[in-house]
Design a protein around this motif. Structure first.
Motif, mmCIF file in Angstrom:
data_model
loop_
_atom_site.group_PDB
_atom_site.id
_atom_site.type_symbol
_atom_site.label_atom_id
_atom_site.label_comp_id
_atom_site.label_asym_id
_atom_site.label_seq_id
_atom_site.Cartn_x
_atom_site.Cartn_y
_atom_site.Cartn_z
ATOM 1 N N ARG A 83 -4.758 22.592 16.461
ATOM 2 C CA ARG A 83 -3.664 21.509 15.599
ATOM 3 C C ARG A 83 -3.460 20.146 16.556
ATOM 4 N N ALA A 84 -3.487 18.721 15.852
ATOM 5 C CA ALA A 84 -3.674 17.766 17.061
ATOM 6 C C ALA A 84 -2.675 16.708 15.791
ATOM 7 N N ALA A 85 -1.644 16.047 16.835
ATOM 8 C CA ALA A 85 -0.292 16.033 16.444
ATOM 9 C C ALA A 85 0.686 14.199 17.450
ATOM 10 N N ALA A 86 1.020 13.282 16.667
ATOM 11 C CA ALA A 86 1.449 12.239 17.537
ATOM 12 C C ALA A 86 3.325 12.988 17.908
ATOM 13 N N ILE A 87 3.517 13.080 18.913
ATOM 14 C CA ILE A 87 4.460 13.219 19.838
ATOM 15 C C ILE A 87 4.758 12.164 20.427
ATOM 16 N N PRO A 88 5.165 10.834 20.563
ATOM 17 C CA PRO A 88 5.614 10.446 21.359
ATOM 18 C C PRO A 88 6.361 10.360 22.487
ATOM 19 N N ILE A 89 6.018 9.712 23.788
ATOM 20 C CA ILE A 89 6.515 10.098 24.476
ATOM 21 C C ILE A 89 8.121 9.285 25.007
ATOM 22 N N SER A 90 8.762 9.319 25.739
ATOM 23 C CA SER A 90 9.687 8.382 25.356
ATOM 24 C C SER A 90 10.601 8.702 27.157
ATOM 25 N N VAL A 91 11.655 7.951 27.138
ATOM 26 C CA VAL A 91 12.177 7.830 28.519
ATOM 27 C C VAL A 91 13.909 8.778 28.585
ATOM 28 N N ASP A 92 14.379 8.657 29.601
ATOM 29 C CA ASP A 92 15.932 9.521 30.299
ATOM 30 C C ASP A 92 16.464 8.852 29.233
ATOM 31 N N PHE A 93 16.926 8.047 28.538
ATOM 32 C CA PHE A 93 17.657 7.175 27.956
ATOM 33 C C PHE A 93 19.664 7.555 28.390
ATOM 34 N N ASN A 94 19.915 8.814 28.509
ATOM 35 C CA ASN A 94 20.572 8.990 29.511
ATOM 36 C C ASN A 94 21.271 8.272 30.472
ATOM 37 N N GLY A 95 20.405 9.142 31.486
ATOM 38 C CA GLY A 95 20.210 8.588 33.171
ATOM 39 C C GLY A 95 19.849 7.246 32.884
ATOM 40 N N LEU A 96 19.238 6.730 32.515
ATOM 41 C CA LEU A 96 18.442 5.517 32.440
ATOM 42 C C LEU A 96 19.938 4.247 31.974
ATOM 43 N N GLU A 97 20.669 4.841 31.197
ATOM 44 C CA GLU A 97 21.742 4.056 30.761
ATOM 45 C C GLU A 97 22.825 4.185 31.583
ATOM 46 N N ALA A 98 23.234 5.617 32.389
ATOM 47 C CA ALA A 98 24.697 5.755 33.674
ATOM 48 C C ALA A 98 23.829 4.216 34.773
ATOM 49 N N LEU A 99 22.407 4.708 34.785
ATOM 50 C CA LEU A 99 22.728 3.944 36.165
ATOM 51 C C LEU A 99 22.711 2.179 35.672
ATOM 52 N N ALA A 100 22.012 2.044 34.889
ATOM 53 C CA ALA A 100 22.332 0.676 34.012
ATOM 54 C C ALA A 100 24.040 -0.125 33.972
ATOM 55 N N LYS A 101 25.055 1.617 33.661
ATOM 56 C CA LYS A 101 26.456 0.373 33.521
ATOM 57 C C LYS A 101 26.830 1.002 35.274
ATOM 58 N N ARG A 102 25.945 1.271 35.990
ATOM 59 C CA ARG A 102 26.917 0.983 38.033
ATOM 60 C C ARG A 102 27.194 0.084 37.672
ATOM 61 N N PRO A 103 28.823 -0.664 38.389
ATOM 62 C CA PRO A 103 28.502 -1.704 38.610
ATOM 63 C C PRO A 103 28.027 -2.692 39.771
ATOM 64 N N ASP A 104 27.474 -1.635 40.630
ATOM 65 C CA ASP A 104 26.679 -2.706 41.763
ATOM 66 C C ASP A 104 25.222 -3.306 41.518
ATOM 67 N N VAL A 105 25.249 -2.251 40.210
ATOM 68 C CA VAL A 105 23.313 -2.387 39.595
ATOM 69 C C VAL A 105 23.919 -3.125 38.635
#
Ligand code: ADQ
Length: 505
Positions: A232-254
């Motif tokens: 079987r050949a099908a699409a399963i699009p890759i993504s990012v670690d949303f929670n981990g990266l969002e938490a990083l972006a919310k850090r006061p130093d960032v």
């Protein structure tokens, strides 16, 4: 008698191991985890079952002994200097990469490169066979290892084999140029399930099997000649670690760093940003051309508007990449020479790699993110940008030729070949009222948070376990309009692949 090596129920095979060698001041060798999305996804999967990762450690010559790192068993595969040149820089990056990316630059064909590709794929298959437990799940990654599924099946018919293509799979008209096209398709057909970024990629694969191998195909399945096995050949699009990266972006130093970046650029009204590996597929030249024209027509200009272009060094031993680097640097020099001002260059060009914190700060600082590839399997930068915009600020200009556009269709879409259109889109991204941009950003963020990298891995493994049937689990959200693509005019005897009839992909 030597003690038998431990074996694992889940084995990942990828060209590179997920670690980089670091030599400490005292000469001690340490391994540092490379922070890619694939590693994060695998961490989530390997928490519930012990796993091994088979890959090259990054230096030519002898491989280090297998070792464990943060709960993953790492099994290095050696590559000689000649193999790095022929299998990796040659066949993978100078033959397959151009063919799989619309031949933006011509592909180079050398029989010695092919021979090296076969040898290295055989070595990977043997290494996987050594560490895989009876009935294990093996997940092979990307275009460098397309022969591994069949080579492995010969060695280990008991294991379940999946392969995921991180880059596009080309239309048959381009794929057919490859002198070794049949061998590559045969190599992949050793898998139980083949995953792609877009449905169009999966369809291209099925069509190539039908037209070039004469294989029987039905929708998203290919029957392997001489057996009754279906793939079987099908699409399963890759993504990012949303929670981990969002938490990083919310850090006061960032967040403070984001403000500092803007201040150090003279607090422009509009900060535009490009972040790419320095690759001809990424459309950096087209982006710079559109920007240069907007400046010279005085529709925008420094110091009110400025552009930061981060271009990570990449594949610098391949000619096309060296040439591209020269062209980009010359263009940046010309733009700054002709259109910059003292203390206010029009383009800030950075040819470095940065830590994740700095990338998150850059994303937060940018009012307009320019993602303009001519062809890109997915483009994680687009998803990382929206993930970091928890303030709902910013605007994403996104090429229609990325996998990401098929999910993020609310973004400011562009065709990077159409310079006039790209200029208009950039102006629209600047001038759209903030309220409307917030609404758009909210929708983009919802899509990425619902379809994060952990979900990608779980969906992939469920599809692999069920293949050639569809997995039971339903997606939490209905597919977006772009996901339900209609097949490109199939003839009555042809069937489209990969969920064109609304599979969960
Ligand atoms: P790439 O072609 O490498 O990946 P992309 O998806 O954009 O492209 O990923 C690049 C990654 O490198 C991103 O995570 C980005 O943040 C990071 N990066 C870029 N420049 C950086 C810098 N200067 N410093 C630090 N980090 C930087 C291939 C395919 C893509 C597909 C991915 C994943 O070509 O289409 O999306 O695999 O499947």
């Amino acid at each position: 008698m030597p003690t038998p090596r431990p074996t694992y129920d889940l084995v990942i095979a990828a060209n590179r191991l997920p670690v980089d060698k670091v030599i400490a001041d005292d000469g001690e060798v340490e391994w540092r985890r490379s922070p890619g999305g694939l590693v994060t996804a695998m961490e989530s999967v390997m928490r519930s079952q012990p796993g091994a990762w088979v890959g090259w450690a990054g230096d030519a010559g002898e491989a280090p002994e297998p070792f464990d790192e943060d709960g993953i068993h790492l099994h290095p595969v050696p590559l000689s200097t000649e193999e790095v040149r022929d299998y990796y820089e040659g066949f993978s990056n100078d033959t397959l990469w151009p063919i799989y990316h619309d031949v933006i630059v011509p592909a180079t064909f050398h029989r010695e490169w092919w021979s090296s590709y076969q040898t290295v794929n055989q070595r990977f298959a043997e290494a996987v066979a050594e560490v895989a437990a009876e009935g294990a799940t093996v997940w092979v990654q990307d275009y460098q290892l397309q022969l591994v599924p069949t080579l492995l099946r010969k060695l280990r018919p008991d294991v379940r084999i999946g392969w995921f293509n991180h880059i596009p799979f080309p239309p048959v008209e381009l794929f057919a140029q490859l002198p070794w096209r049949a061998q590559l398709l045969d190599g992949l057909l050793g898998a139980d399930f083949l995953g792609f970024q877009r449905q169009a990629d999966a369809r291209n694969f099925v069509r190539a099997c039908r037209q070039l191998l004469g294989a029987q195909t039905k929708r998203d399945r290919v029957t392997v000649e001489g057996s009754r096995r279906q793939v079987r050949a099908a699409a399963i699009p890759i993504s990012v670690d949303f929670n981990g990266l969002e938490a990083l972006a919310k850090r006061p130093d960032v967040m403070a760093r984001a403000r500092e970046i803007r201040a150090s650029l003279g607090d422009p009204e509009v900060l535009m940003l490009g972040v790419d590996r320095l690759d001809y597929t990424k459309g950096i030249r087209h982006r710079l051309k559109a920007y240069e024209e907007l400046l010279s027509e005085r529709r925008i200009g420094p110091p009110e508007v400025t552009l930061v272009q981060v271009a990570t060094p990449s594949r610098e031993r391949v000619d096309a990449y060296r040439i591209l680097r020269g062209e980009i640097e010359q263009t940046v020099g010309r733009i700054n020479g002709e259109l910059g001002k003292i203390g206010a260059p029009a383009v800030h060009y950075l040819h470095h790699s940065y830590p994740r914190e700095e990338m998150a700060a850059l994303f937060q600082a940018a009012d307009v993110m320019l993602v303009t590839p001519l062809r890109d399997g997915m483009n994680l930068v687009a998803k990382e940008y929206v993930t970091c915009r928890h303030d709902l600020g910013g605007a994403l200009v996104l090429s229609e030729f990325t996998g990401a556009w098929h999910e993020l269709h609310q973004a400011f879409a562009c065709n990077p070949h159409d310079i006039e259109g790209l200029k208009q889109t950039i102006l629209r991204a600047i001038n759209t009222p903030a309220k409307d941009k917030q609404r758009i950003m909210k929708a983009l963020r919802r899509r990425v948070s619902d379809h994060d990298v952990q979900r990608w891995a779980a969906r992939y493994l469920a599809a692999l376990a069920a293949a050639p049937d569809l997995p039971q689990a339903e997606p939490r959200n209905p597919p977006t309009p772009h996901e339900v693509e209609t097949p490109l005019m199939p003839s009555p005897s042809e069937h489209s692949a990969a969920g064109a009839k609304g599979s969960p992909s």
